[in-house]
Design a protein around this motif. Structure first.
Motif, PDB file in Angstrom:
ATOM      1  N   PHE A   1      -7.758 102.335 -89.373  1.00  0.00           N
ATOM      2  CA  PHE A   1      -7.201 103.146 -90.448  1.00  0.00           C
ATOM      3  C   PHE A   1      -7.947 104.468 -90.596  1.00  0.00           C
ATOM      4  O   PHE A   1      -7.336 105.545 -90.624  1.00  0.00           O
ATOM      5  N   ILE A   2      -9.280 104.396 -90.688  1.00  0.00           N
ATOM      6  CA  ILE A   2     -10.072 105.602 -90.926  1.00  0.00           C
ATOM      7  C   ILE A   2      -9.914 106.598 -89.782  1.00  0.00           C
ATOM      8  O   ILE A   2      -9.731 107.800 -90.008  1.00  0.00           O
ATOM      9  N   SER A   3      -9.976 106.126 -88.549  1.00  0.00           N
ATOM     10  CA  SER A   3      -9.903 107.030 -87.402  1.00  0.00           C
ATOM     11  C   SER A   3      -8.506 107.631 -87.233  1.00  0.00           C
ATOM     12  O   SER A   3      -8.375 108.818 -86.918  1.00  0.00           O
ATOM     13  N   ILE A   4      -7.452 106.834 -87.457  1.00  0.00           N
ATOM     14  CA  ILE A   4      -6.086 107.362 -87.340  1.00  0.00           C
ATOM     15  C   ILE A   4      -5.815 108.385 -88.434  1.00  0.00           C
ATOM     16  O   ILE A   4      -5.235 109.457 -88.179  1.00  0.00           O
ATOM     17  N   VAL A   5      -6.224 108.077 -89.657  1.00  0.00           N
ATOM     18  CA  VAL A   5      -6.022 109.014 -90.766  1.00  0.00           C
ATOM     19  C   VAL A   5      -6.737 110.331 -90.492  1.00  0.00           C
ATOM     20  O   VAL A   5      -6.176 111.422 -90.659  1.00  0.00           O
ATOM     21  N   LEU A   6      -7.996 110.247 -90.075  1.00  0.00           N
ATOM     22  CA  LEU A   6      -8.761 111.462 -89.791  1.00  0.00           C
ATOM     23  C   LEU A   6      -8.142 112.249 -88.642  1.00  0.00           C
ATOM     24  O   LEU A   6      -8.022 113.480 -88.705  1.00  0.00           O
ATOM     25  N   GLY A   7      -7.720 111.556 -87.578  1.00  0.00           N
ATOM     26  CA  GLY A   7      -7.098 112.234 -86.451  1.00  0.00           C
ATOM     27  C   GLY A   7      -5.817 112.943 -86.830  1.00  0.00           C
ATOM     28  O   GLY A   7      -5.568 114.083 -86.408  1.00  0.00           O
TER      29      GLY A   7
ATOM     30  N   SER B   1      -3.821 112.568 -77.349  1.00  0.00           N
ATOM     31  CA  SER B   1      -4.965 113.287 -77.917  1.00  0.00           C
ATOM     32  C   SER B   1      -5.527 112.561 -79.128  1.00  0.00           C
ATOM     33  O   SER B   1      -6.748 112.489 -79.312  1.00  0.00           O
ATOM     34  N   LEU B   2      -4.652 112.016 -79.953  1.00  0.00           N
ATOM     35  CA  LEU B   2      -5.090 111.268 -81.132  1.00  0.00           C
ATOM     36  C   LEU B   2      -5.873 110.021 -80.726  1.00  0.00           C
ATOM     37  O   LEU B   2      -6.902 109.696 -81.319  1.00  0.00           O
ATOM     38  N   THR B   3      -5.396 109.332 -79.693  1.00  0.00           N
ATOM     39  CA  THR B   3      -6.090 108.138 -79.205  1.00  0.00           C
ATOM     40  C   THR B   3      -7.440 108.496 -78.610  1.00  0.00           C
ATOM     41  O   THR B   3      -8.434 107.781 -78.796  1.00  0.00           O
ATOM     42  N   PHE B   4      -7.501 109.603 -77.889  1.00  0.00           N
ATOM     43  CA  PHE B   4      -8.777 110.074 -77.330  1.00  0.00           C
ATOM     44  C   PHE B   4      -9.780 110.352 -78.445  1.00  0.00           C
ATOM     45  O   PHE B   4     -10.961 109.971 -78.356  1.00  0.00           O
ATOM     46  N   PHE B   5      -9.328 110.997 -79.511  1.00  0.00           N
ATOM     47  CA  PHE B   5     -10.210 111.266 -80.643  1.00  0.00           C
ATOM     48  C   PHE B   5     -10.674 109.969 -81.297  1.00  0.00           C
ATOM     49  O   PHE B   5     -11.847 109.823 -81.663  1.00  0.00           O
ATOM     50  N   LEU B   6      -9.760 109.011 -81.453  1.00  0.00           N
ATOM     51  CA  LEU B   6     -10.100 107.722 -82.066  1.00  0.00           C
ATOM     52  C   LEU B   6     -11.238 107.044 -81.295  1.00  0.00           C
ATOM     53  O   LEU B   6     -12.200 106.551 -81.885  1.00  0.00           O
ATOM     54  N   ILE B   7     -11.122 107.012 -79.974  1.00  0.00           N
ATOM     55  CA  ILE B   7     -12.138 106.373 -79.133  1.00  0.00           C
ATOM     56  C   ILE B   7     -13.479 107.087 -79.282  1.00  0.00           C
ATOM     57  O   ILE B   7     -14.535 106.456 -79.391  1.00  0.00           O
ATOM     58  N   ALA B   8     -13.437 108.429 -79.292  1.00  0.00           N
ATOM     59  CA  ALA B   8     -14.674 109.200 -79.430  1.00  0.00           C
ATOM     60  C   ALA B   8     -15.287 109.024 -80.812  1.00  0.00           C
ATOM     61  O   ALA B   8     -16.500 108.864 -80.961  1.00  0.00           O
ATOM     62  N   PHE B   9     -14.450 109.044 -81.839  1.00  0.00           N
ATOM     63  CA  PHE B   9     -14.927 108.927 -83.219  1.00  0.00           C
ATOM     64  C   PHE B   9     -15.600 107.584 -83.465  1.00  0.00           C
ATOM     65  O   PHE B   9     -16.595 107.500 -84.203  1.00  0.00           O
ATOM     66  N   LEU B  10     -15.098 106.522 -82.847  1.00  0.00           N
ATOM     67  CA  LEU B  10     -15.656 105.189 -83.042  1.00  0.00           C
ATOM     68  C   LEU B  10     -16.811 104.899 -82.089  1.00  0.00           C
ATOM     69  O   LEU B  10     -17.411 103.819 -82.149  1.00  0.00           O
ATOM     70  N   GLY B  11     -17.127 105.845 -81.196  1.00  0.00           N
ATOM     71  CA  GLY B  11     -18.253 105.654 -80.299  1.00  0.00           C
ATOM     72  C   GLY B  11     -17.990 104.646 -79.201  1.00  0.00           C
ATOM     73  O   GLY B  11     -18.929 104.043 -78.669  1.00  0.00           O
ATOM     74  N   MET B  12     -16.730 104.460 -78.812  1.00  0.00           N
ATOM     75  CA  MET B  12     -16.392 103.505 -77.750  1.00  0.00           C
ATOM     76  C   MET B  12     -16.592 104.155 -76.381  1.00  0.00           C
ATOM     77  O   MET B  12     -16.576 105.382 -76.257  1.00  0.00           O
ATOM     78  N   LYS B  13     -16.812 103.332 -75.368  1.00  0.00           N
ATOM     79  CA  LYS B  13     -16.983 103.830 -74.010  1.00  0.00           C
ATOM     80  C   LYS B  13     -15.610 104.142 -73.405  1.00  0.00           C
ATOM     81  O   LYS B  13     -14.795 103.247 -73.220  1.00  0.00           O
ATOM     82  N   PHE B  14     -15.397 105.429 -73.070  1.00  0.00           N
ATOM     83  CA  PHE B  14     -14.079 105.866 -72.610  1.00  0.00           C
ATOM     84  C   PHE B  14     -13.642 105.148 -71.341  1.00  0.00           C
ATOM     85  O   PHE B  14     -12.492 104.719 -71.222  1.00  0.00           O
TER      86      PHE B  14
END
Length: 445
Positions: free
Chosen positions: A85-91, A16-29
């Protein structure tokens, strides 16, 4: 039994954390789903190994887990340290907030502390709320395209001078988020696992830190993204001015050409006159090939690169079969794709000793595949070993300390619009083909 529960819970949280990271950074799932699974599996194994082989304070274990995920995200997803760093911390803050709220609300129904210590699959019930929360937020980021993080910051591609402008604000944000995550982690660990209680101050710190990270970071990044866009627009203005200056210069030269032709005819040098006219026709044809494009900035860069090629004794032809009026891309991105591909072709031929050096640029729309296609072909064969690594970071065939980022940047742009770029070679030619689907306008922007 307890090991299976710990394994399942840890895997679900990391996935779930990795899914959020991908979404937060705007990457193509769909392009990173395999990496997402690999990161989740390796992260789960390493974190469980850490928990089983050590007897560290829960707060220290939490920070070590953060470090593991931070490094894995950077290596497996190939993103920058700042983005990781930013995405993992936020997640993690969202997970902690969800876990805290679930314990508070479930505490009115069941004995949550006792359930945490139990050896039963019912223990997963406590994990479901915060796992659901972070997946919901990630889904909203995907659904409404909420991420404003510039992709060149995500992949740390320093192909322009704008990247350095992000540094100071991101550094401040990074330091603040690190302090907040330490406060939240140790406060939760101490209250939940030692005092077995949760107070209102803990709830306040967790909610404030999570809201700050989620909202303020996006505001800062959106602001920087808008500044970058403004700077790129200024570049477009310069390119357009260059375009019209070249045309104005050529019109001015046309007067001199007429005078020359008049002189040749007056001297009855008809063979010389015919050759001179043929050269003029070639120059005019080159301009007419560029003009049919709808966007002046694209015409400008094509004409400028054509002049550069001719200055290096390279014959560059431009064939335009579509005006690109409906292409679902920013003009800046089209220029970066065409600019990188053509510049690479010019550089590849610049030092060649062949008398006949040429580049052909083809711009068209293919109805059968519903795609816009940019094809850049140049004379000469590329080395096979180099060709297999062209789209990797820091790979270049150029000298003079080039960083080798042009093609990887082009690849990122194509991925942004769900497109594709690939290489085709023969014994005498090298061809790069970029294909962009005719998506709904601005869908990928």
């Amino acid at each position: 039994m307890n090991f299976l529960i710990e394994l399942l819970g840890t895997f679900l949280e990391i996935m779930s954390l990795t899914f959020f990271l991908i979404a937060f950074l705007g990457m193509k799932f769909r392009r990173v789903k395999k990496q997402m699974l690999v990161l989740s599996l390796i992260g789960t194994m390493l974190i469980l190994l850490l928990k089983l082989t050590t007897n560290l304070d829960p707060g220290i274990t939490f920070l070590c887990s953060f470090l593991i995920l931070f490094i894995l995200a950077n290596l497996i997803l190939k993103i920058s340290f700042a983005a990781s760093f930013i995405s993992i911390v936020l997640g993690l803050c969202i997970l902690l907030l969800g876990e805290l709220l679930s314990i508070l609300f479930l505490g009115n129904i069941i004995d949550t502390i006792k359930l945490l210590e139990a050896d039963s699959f019912e223990k997963i019930l406590i994990a479901l709320p915060h796992i659901s929360l972070i997946n919901l937020i990630g889904f909203l980021f995907f659904k409404y395209n909420l991420s404003f993080i510039p992709w060149d910051m995500v992949y740390k591609e320093k192909d322009n001078s704008f990247y350095k402008n992000y540094g100071q604000k991101y550094m401040v944000l990074t330091c603040i988020t690190m302090i907040l995550i330490i406060i939240v982690a140790f406060t939760i660990s101490y209250n939940l696992f030692y005092l077995q209680q949760i107070n209102s101050s803990l709830l306040f710190v967790t909610i404030v830190s999570t809201i700050y990270l989620l909202v303020f970071s996006q505001i800062v990044l959106k602001n920087e993204s808008e500044k970058l866009e403004q700077l790129l627009e200024k570049q477009h203005e310069v390119e357009i001015k260059t375009y019209f200056q070249v045309i104005k210069s050529q019109r001015h030269d046309f007067v001199h050409h007429l005078s020359t032709l008049y002189g040749l005819i007056a001297q009855k040098k008809f063979q010389d006159t015919e050759e001179y006219i043929e050269e003029l026709i070639e120059d005019v044809r080159g301009i007419n090939e560029v003009i049919p494009i709808h966007h002046p900035a694209i015409s400008a860069i094509l004409l400028t690169l054509q002049q550069q090629a001719r200055g290096k004794n390279i014959d560059m032809s431009i064939i335009v079969k579509d005006s690109l009026v409906n292409i679902p891309c920013k003009v800046t991105d089209i220029n970066r794709v065409l600019g990188n591909l053509i510049s690479n072709a010019i550089d590849a031929l610049a030092n060649e000793k062949d008398q006949k050096k040429w580049i052909e640029v083809l711009i068209e729309f293919e109805n059968s595949s519903n795609e816009y296609i940019f094809t850049v072909t140049n004379s000469g064969e590329i080395d096979t070993q180099v060709a297999t690594k062209l789209f990797e970071n820091q790979i270049t065939t150029k000298s003079n300390n080039h960083e080798g980022i042009g093609l990887i940047t082009t690849k990122r742009i194509m991925e942004k619009y769900e497109g594709l770029i690939y290489l085709e070679t023969t014994s005498s030619t090298t061809t790069f083909i970029a294909r962009i689907p005719a998506l709904e306008r601005n869908k990928a922007i």
